[in-house]
Design a protein around this motif. Structure first.
Motif, short mmCIF file in Angstrom:
data_model
loop_
_atom_site.label_atom_id
_atom_site.label_comp_id
_atom_site.label_asym_id
_atom_site.label_seq_id
_atom_site.Cartn_x
_atom_site.Cartn_y
_atom_site.Cartn_z
N ARG A 59 -4.13 10.42 -3.47
CA ARG A 59 -4.89 9.19 -3.26
C ARG A 59 -3.95 8.01 -2.93
N ASP A 60 -4.46 7.16 -2.02
CA ASP A 60 -3.77 5.91 -1.73
C ASP A 60 -3.83 4.98 -2.95
N HIS A 61 -2.81 4.16 -3.10
CA HIS A 61 -2.76 3.19 -4.20
C HIS A 61 -2.23 1.85 -3.70
N TYR A 62 -2.76 0.79 -4.28
CA TYR A 62 -2.17 -0.52 -4.13
C TYR A 62 -1.12 -0.71 -5.24
N CYS A 63 -0.01 -1.34 -4.90
CA CYS A 63 1.07 -1.57 -5.87
C CYS A 63 1.15 -3.05 -6.23
N PHE A 64 1.21 -3.34 -7.53
CA PHE A 64 1.34 -4.70 -8.05
C PHE A 64 2.52 -4.73 -9.02
N ALA A 65 3.18 -5.87 -9.14
CA ALA A 65 4.35 -5.93 -10.01
C ALA A 65 4.59 -7.34 -10.51
N LEU A 66 5.39 -7.41 -11.57
CA LEU A 66 5.94 -8.66 -12.09
C LEU A 66 7.39 -8.41 -12.44
N VAL A 67 8.23 -9.45 -12.30
CA VAL A 67 9.58 -9.41 -12.84
C VAL A 67 9.68 -10.46 -13.94
N ARG A 68 10.63 -10.25 -14.81
CA ARG A 68 10.70 -11.06 -16.03
C ARG A 68 10.80 -12.56 -15.73
N GLU A 69 11.54 -12.92 -14.66
CA GLU A 69 11.74 -14.34 -14.36
C GLU A 69 10.44 -15.05 -13.98
N GLU A 70 9.44 -14.29 -13.53
CA GLU A 70 8.18 -14.90 -13.12
C GLU A 70 7.35 -15.37 -14.31
N VAL A 71 7.60 -14.81 -15.49
CA VAL A 71 6.77 -15.12 -16.65
C VAL A 71 7.65 -15.43 -17.88
N PRO A 72 8.47 -16.49 -17.81
CA PRO A 72 9.34 -16.79 -18.96
C PRO A 72 8.57 -17.09 -20.23
N GLU A 73 7.31 -17.58 -20.08
CA GLU A 73 6.49 -17.89 -21.25
C GLU A 73 5.72 -16.68 -21.76
N GLY A 74 5.79 -15.55 -21.03
CA GLY A 74 5.07 -14.34 -21.39
C GLY A 74 3.79 -14.20 -20.60
N VAL A 75 3.44 -12.96 -20.29
CA VAL A 75 2.23 -12.70 -19.51
C VAL A 75 0.98 -13.11 -20.29
N LEU A 76 0.94 -12.78 -21.58
CA LEU A 76 -0.23 -13.11 -22.38
C LEU A 76 -0.42 -14.62 -22.48
N ASN A 77 0.65 -15.35 -22.79
CA ASN A 77 0.53 -16.80 -22.91
C ASN A 77 0.11 -17.44 -21.60
N LEU A 132 0.85 -1.20 0.00
CA LEU A 132 0.00 0.00 0.00
C LEU A 132 0.88 1.24 0.00
N ARG A 133 0.60 2.15 -0.92
CA ARG A 133 1.32 3.42 -0.98
C ARG A 133 0.36 4.54 -0.60
N ARG A 134 0.60 5.15 0.52
CA ARG A 134 -0.28 6.18 1.06
C ARG A 134 -0.14 7.49 0.29
N ARG A 135 -1.28 8.07 -0.09
CA ARG A 135 -1.33 9.38 -0.74
C ARG A 135 -0.25 9.47 -1.83
N TYR A 136 -0.30 8.53 -2.75
CA TYR A 136 0.80 8.30 -3.68
C TYR A 136 0.73 9.17 -4.93
N ILE A 137 -0.45 9.29 -5.55
CA ILE A 137 -0.60 10.03 -6.80
C ILE A 137 -1.78 10.98 -6.68
N HIS A 138 -1.64 12.18 -7.26
CA HIS A 138 -2.72 13.16 -7.25
C HIS A 138 -3.74 12.76 -8.32
N ILE A 139 -4.92 12.32 -7.86
CA ILE A 139 -5.97 11.81 -8.74
C ILE A 139 -7.28 12.53 -8.40
N ASP A 140 -7.98 13.01 -9.42
CA ASP A 140 -9.30 13.60 -9.22
C ASP A 140 -9.29 14.64 -8.10
N GLY A 141 -8.24 15.46 -8.07
CA GLY A 141 -8.22 16.61 -7.18
C GLY A 141 -7.62 16.41 -5.80
N ASP A 142 -7.06 15.24 -5.49
CA ASP A 142 -6.47 15.03 -4.17
C ASP A 142 -5.43 13.91 -4.25
#
Length: 219
Positions: A169-187, A157-167
């Motif tokens: 806002r908190d954001h949830y952060c999600f990520a991938l690294v290349r080694e996690e998807v050797p076959e590709g994200v789409l596949n 959780l990133r508190r008050r991370y990006i200015h959105i719609d006038g204030d």
């Protein structure tokens, strides 16, 4: 690497934005104000002028400078929204962040998850980046469904991370690294191998309004 050539899966494709896309993009943005405003980045210094031609020039300059990759999402050849890879870092970090919007009339056709998968694969395998990140407001259930479908991993959780719609806002952060998807994200996604609970937000981080989205949310 020619990003003017679309990367495509079924009726969905992504390609580099062009200056002549300005009219269509501006029309879509103006016609979708109520749909997009709650999730749209704003400036803490006050309103800024809306000029899509200028915005595209700046995005393409960032692309030439290596700082971002501005793409349009298309459905059956028609512009459905934008997807921007921004904050590109090279060297020991080798990462970037994805942001996007889709027009309301195209919602529910799988355009966003398909485009995010295509863009992430492009960044991993053609740009040779190592880590891709998506930050989402807890209230944005449709976007949370995107990272759930694709198996992006919840990172915090990133508190008050990006200015959105006038204030700020908190954001949830999600990520991938290349080694996690050797076959590709789409596949991985289309073959049904994306981990079902990778994007689950732990109870300690859940905020008011951030209920678990249902599969009926429009993405």
């Amino acid at each position: 690497m020619d990003l003017t050539v679309p990367r495509q899966h079924g009726p969905v494709s992504i390609r580099l934005v062009r200056q002549r896309d300005a009219r269509v993009l501006q029309s879509e943005l103006l016609g979708n104000r109520g749909w997009l405003r709650p999730w749209e980045a704003t400036s803490p210094d006050g309103p800024v002028s809306f000029d899509m031609k200028l915005a595209i020039r700046r995005l393409l300059q960032q692309y030439r400078d290596g700082g971002g990759v501005p793409l349009v999402m298309e459905y059956e050849g028609e512009i459905a929204g934008q997807l921007n890879v921004w904050g590109v870092s090279r060297g020991s970090l080798s990462s970037a962040t994805i942001g996007y919007w889709v027009s309301e009339r195209f919602a529910g056709r799988g355009i966003t998850p398909t485009s995010v998968a295509l863009a992430t694969d492009l960044c991993f395998h053609e740009l040779r980046l190592h880590r891709m990140e998506i930050c989402i407001r807890p209230e944005n259930h449709a976007s949370l469904r995107v990272v759930e479908k694709l198996g992006f991993r919840y990172e915090g959780l990133r508190r008050r991370y990006i200015h959105i719609d006038g204030d700020w806002r908190d954001h949830y952060c999600f990520a991938l690294v290349r080694e996690e998807v050797p076959e590709g994200v789409l596949n991985r996604w289309v073959s049904g191998r994306a981990p079902a609970h990778a994007a689950a937000v732990p109870p300690a981080d859940r905020l008011p309004g951030a209920v678990k989205p249902s599969t009926s949310d429009r993405t």
